[in-house]
Design a protein around this motif. Sequence first.
Motif, PDB file in Angstrom:
ATOM      1  N   ALA A 128       0.829  -1.206   0.000  1.00 21.25           N
ATOM      2  CA  ALA A 128       0.000   0.000   0.000  1.00 21.25           C
ATOM      3  C   ALA A 128       0.862   1.254   0.000  1.00 21.25           C
ATOM      4  O   ALA A 128       0.488   2.276  -0.599  1.00 21.25           O
ATOM      5  CB  ALA A 128      -0.928  -0.010   1.212  1.00 21.25           C
ATOM      6  N   ARG A 129       2.019   1.180   0.649  1.00 28.17           N
ATOM      7  CA  ARG A 129       2.924   2.339   0.646  1.00 28.17           C
ATOM      8  C   ARG A 129       3.280   2.766  -0.775  1.00 28.17           C
ATOM      9  O   ARG A 129       3.344   3.957  -1.083  1.00 28.17           O
ATOM     10  CB  ARG A 129       4.212   2.002   1.401  1.00 28.17           C
ATOM     11  CG  ARG A 129       4.118   2.096   2.892  1.00 28.17           C
ATOM     12  CD  ARG A 129       5.421   1.672   3.534  1.00 28.17           C
ATOM     13  NE  ARG A 129       5.401   1.904   4.970  1.00 28.17           N
ATOM     14  CZ  ARG A 129       6.361   1.543   5.793  1.00 28.17           C
ATOM     15  NH1 ARG A 129       7.435   0.922   5.318  1.00 28.17           N
ATOM     16  NH2 ARG A 129       6.278   1.801   7.085  1.00 28.17           N
ATOM     17  N   LEU A 130       3.555   1.777  -1.622  1.00 26.86           N
ATOM     18  CA  LEU A 130       3.906   2.114  -2.997  1.00 26.86           C
ATOM     19  C   LEU A 130       2.770   2.875  -3.669  1.00 26.86           C
ATOM     20  O   LEU A 130       2.995   3.803  -4.444  1.00 26.86           O
ATOM     21  CB  LEU A 130       4.225   0.853  -3.797  1.00 26.86           C
ATOM     22  CG  LEU A 130       5.381  -0.029  -3.317  1.00 26.86           C
ATOM     23  CD1 LEU A 130       5.678  -1.114  -4.345  1.00 26.86           C
ATOM     24  CD2 LEU A 130       6.626   0.774  -3.020  1.00 26.86           C
ATOM     25  N   VAL A 131       1.556   2.451  -3.369  1.00 22.87           N
ATOM     26  CA  VAL A 131       0.392   3.069  -4.000  1.00 22.87           C
ATOM     27  C   VAL A 131       0.146   4.470  -3.447  1.00 22.87           C
ATOM     28  O   VAL A 131      -0.035   5.429  -4.208  1.00 22.87           O
ATOM     29  CB  VAL A 131      -0.852   2.183  -3.800  1.00 22.87           C
ATOM     30  CG1 VAL A 131      -2.081   2.840  -4.435  1.00 22.87           C
ATOM     31  CG2 VAL A 131      -0.634   0.797  -4.397  1.00 22.87           C
ATOM     32  N   VAL A 132       0.153   4.592  -2.122  1.00 22.46           N
ATOM     33  CA  VAL A 132      -0.249   5.876  -1.551  1.00 22.46           C
ATOM     34  C   VAL A 132       0.881   6.909  -1.598  1.00 22.46           C
ATOM     35  O   VAL A 132       0.613   8.109  -1.771  1.00 22.46           O
ATOM     36  CB  VAL A 132      -0.783   5.710  -0.119  1.00 22.46           C
ATOM     37  CG1 VAL A 132      -2.017   4.828  -0.117  1.00 22.46           C
ATOM     38  CG2 VAL A 132       0.257   5.171   0.831  1.00 22.46           C
ATOM     39  N   ASP A 133       2.136   6.493  -1.458  1.00 21.99           N
ATOM     40  CA  ASP A 133       3.231   7.466  -1.552  1.00 21.99           C
ATOM     41  C   ASP A 133       3.251   8.087  -2.944  1.00 21.99           C
ATOM     42  O   ASP A 133       3.323   9.318  -3.091  1.00 21.99           O
ATOM     43  CB  ASP A 133       4.570   6.793  -1.243  1.00 21.99           C
ATOM     44  CG  ASP A 133       5.659   7.799  -0.909  1.00 21.99           C
ATOM     45  OD1 ASP A 133       5.917   8.020   0.288  1.00 21.99           O
ATOM     46  OD2 ASP A 133       6.256   8.369  -1.842  1.00 21.99           O
ATOM     47  N   THR A 134       3.170   7.249  -3.966  1.00 18.68           N
ATOM     48  CA  THR A 134       3.121   7.770  -5.334  1.00 18.68           C
ATOM     49  C   THR A 134       1.796   8.473  -5.599  1.00 18.68           C
ATOM     50  O   THR A 134       1.744   9.468  -6.336  1.00 18.68           O
ATOM     51  CB  THR A 134       3.322   6.638  -6.349  1.00 18.68           C
ATOM     52  OG1 THR A 134       2.384   5.581  -6.075  1.00 18.68           O
ATOM     53  CG2 THR A 134       4.731   6.065  -6.258  1.00 18.68           C
ATOM     54  N   GLY A 135       0.724   7.962  -4.996  1.00 16.49           N
ATOM     55  CA  GLY A 135      -0.566   8.625  -5.164  1.00 16.49           C
ATOM     56  C   GLY A 135      -0.533  10.044  -4.626  1.00 16.49           C
ATOM     57  O   GLY A 135      -1.000  10.990  -5.277  1.00 16.49           O
ATOM     58  N   LEU A 136       0.031  10.219  -3.433  1.00 20.53           N
ATOM     59  CA  LEU A 136       0.106  11.539  -2.813  1.00 20.53           C
ATOM     60  C   LEU A 136       0.999  12.495  -3.606  1.00 20.53           C
ATOM     61  O   LEU A 136       0.609  13.631  -3.901  1.00 20.53           O
ATOM     62  CB  LEU A 136       0.641  11.412  -1.387  1.00 20.53           C
ATOM     63  CG  LEU A 136      -0.277  10.790  -0.339  1.00 20.53           C
ATOM     64  CD1 LEU A 136       0.529  10.364   0.887  1.00 20.53           C
ATOM     65  CD2 LEU A 136      -1.372  11.773   0.066  1.00 20.53           C
ATOM     66  N   HIS A 137       2.201  12.011  -3.930  1.00 14.10           N
ATOM     67  CA  HIS A 137       3.229  12.933  -4.418  1.00 14.10           C
ATOM     68  C   HIS A 137       3.332  13.025  -5.939  1.00 14.10           C
ATOM     69  O   HIS A 137       3.910  13.987  -6.455  1.00 14.10           O
ATOM     70  CB  HIS A 137       4.584  12.541  -3.832  1.00 14.10           C
ATOM     71  CG  HIS A 137       4.656  12.710  -2.350  1.00 14.10           C
ATOM     72  ND1 HIS A 137       4.618  13.938  -1.731  1.00 14.10           N
ATOM     73  CD2 HIS A 137       4.726  11.794  -1.347  1.00 14.10           C
ATOM     74  CE1 HIS A 137       4.693  13.790  -0.421  1.00 14.10           C
ATOM     75  NE2 HIS A 137       4.764  12.492  -0.159  1.00 14.10           N
ATOM     76  N   ALA A 138       2.789  12.045  -6.661  1.00 17.31           N
ATOM     77  CA  ALA A 138       2.848  12.096  -8.131  1.00 17.31           C
ATOM     78  C   ALA A 138       1.474  12.241  -8.765  1.00 17.31           C
ATOM     79  O   ALA A 138       1.356  12.842  -9.844  1.00 17.31           O
ATOM     80  CB  ALA A 138       3.521  10.831  -8.670  1.00 17.31           C
ATOM     81  N   LEU A 139       0.454  11.706  -8.115  1.00 20.30           N
ATOM     82  CA  LEU A 139      -0.876  11.684  -8.724  1.00 20.30           C
ATOM     83  C   LEU A 139      -1.845  12.665  -8.086  1.00 20.30           C
ATOM     84  O   LEU A 139      -2.998  12.761  -8.527  1.00 20.30           O
ATOM     85  CB  LEU A 139      -1.457  10.261  -8.652  1.00 20.30           C
ATOM     86  CG  LEU A 139      -0.590   9.156  -9.279  1.00 20.30           C
ATOM     87  CD1 LEU A 139      -1.269   7.802  -9.150  1.00 20.30           C
ATOM     88  CD2 LEU A 139      -0.288   9.466 -10.738  1.00 20.30           C
TER      89      LEU A 139
END
Length: 563
Positions: free
Chosen positions: A450-461
């Motif tokens: 989930a970290r991969l999803v939400v870290d990129t979700g927050l900062h890239a998406l």
Amino acid sequence: MRTIAELSDDLLHRFLLESPVDASLLGIPGYDGLLPDLSAAGQQAARNHIARIVTELDELSPTDPAGQLEVDIVRSFGQGALGRLDAELVEVTVSDYFSAPVGGLLSFVPQVVLTDPDQAAAYLDRLRAVPGFLGGAAERVVAGTAAGRTAVAHLAQRTVDQVDRYLADPEHDPLAGPAAPAGWDGAAAFEAERDRLLAEVVRPAMTAYRDAIVGEVLPHARPSDKPGLVWLPDGEATYAALVAYHTTTTRTPQEIHQLGLDGIARLALEYAEIGERVFGTADPREVFRLLREDPELRYSDEAEILTLAEAAIRRAEAAAPQWFGVLPVQRCVVAAVPMDQAPHSPAAYYFPPALDGSRPGTYYANTFEPGNRFRFECEAIAYHEAVPGHHFQLSLVQELTLSKLRQIYAVTAYAEGWGLYAERLASEMGLYSDDVARLGMLSADSMRAARLVVDTGLHALGWSREQAIAFCRENTPMAPSDIEVEIDRYISDPGQACAYLVGRLEIQRVRELAERRLGDRFDIRGFHDTVLGVGGVPLGLLERVVTDWCDGVNAADSVAQDS
């Protein structure tokens, strides 16, 4: 032209100037009176220094493979440091997390052990340095705000609250924690000067930093629906650079986002299998609900947290000789997270031993509000943070004949990849006590995917904080309070959370490569000794190290057959 040894030592010196408290905790002399210089001038001086070292490294041409590997590793360290400095995170990282100035000051400085009068005198110098340290941090966040690199409002407010709590309780000042050297006749004078500095120097500096946040930062801070770097000028490029720094790979944020989604999907199959045995349901979300809500799966008190962690670690130590040829000399000790830091700290963390032996490697378990913490997570966390995870990784590297830089410098993807690999390795080792504990392993895996999803979700998406929280609630069994702490950690330290699963997958990949190349000659102890015996290397170089080991095994086998 300087040698690789000289350049390595110089780079380590620069790194320790940037993290002098780490030097004190590791028992490295010469930095005990210092705090980092976070001012624009200080950070530019650091960048110029590191850039010169990298340029000199580019001019070296070793003729032997070991020498070339050393150059490549040190160069990677320097290039990574430049990338992190260029991200200028100090201008936007205003939070109560320990990667932020006040959080780090209150979390780590109190852990310093004063063994002699010189260290005690240096500790007083460190307290005298607090105004410059916090003044530099305030200068940067105010400048960042003016340039549009704004902080996140709720985290900035939490920083203010953290300082207010500190100022309201001078009788329990954590910075008064380090005791004077035992038996020293100057102890009374030391304590009097320490208390004077705390009252007349440190607390006014804290107040000034707080006032800068309240007056200059909070009025312009971003709301929680725009917490990621993508909302800042050049934020997308900054985040991509931080992902590269933390993962030491060329994976893009979009690729990492998909990797996390794929991991969540694979874990659903394992939850179904074990959930059927434990709860009689193969529905992962029902398994999540039961894990969260079953009161029998919560801790009963603070002592149980420490007792179960200790038992898991000792069980792992007993099994380790079958899986590792080289074991650390020092055993891991278990302690509670200091209560003044516990409410906003993770469930557990590990701190390595001091190089001079003054402090052992320590597994810190968070005992705050035990009734709200999940007992089923205990074993997986202990195997990650302690044995065979970070304690093995960080203790063994201190015992190797490597340069001090390679003994000390942490490559996030390697270190955290090993920790996550250790969670799964513990299953191979037969360490999990039952299926409930195995669900704890899956829970930890869920968090990292989930970290991969939400870290990129927050900062890239461009995800909101609530969107990230909702994803974790839907796809992991984490407690709501833990989810919020984790999400705020990802906001505070962009890209770092991506390193865990990316690192584990790379370690697993090179292990599978070695197993294919060596067949029945593959030795798991030799593989683990090879991975841990090289120190923290960028993932791009780990395959070279393992391939060289395979070549050596094959060559030794050929010689044995010829003889």
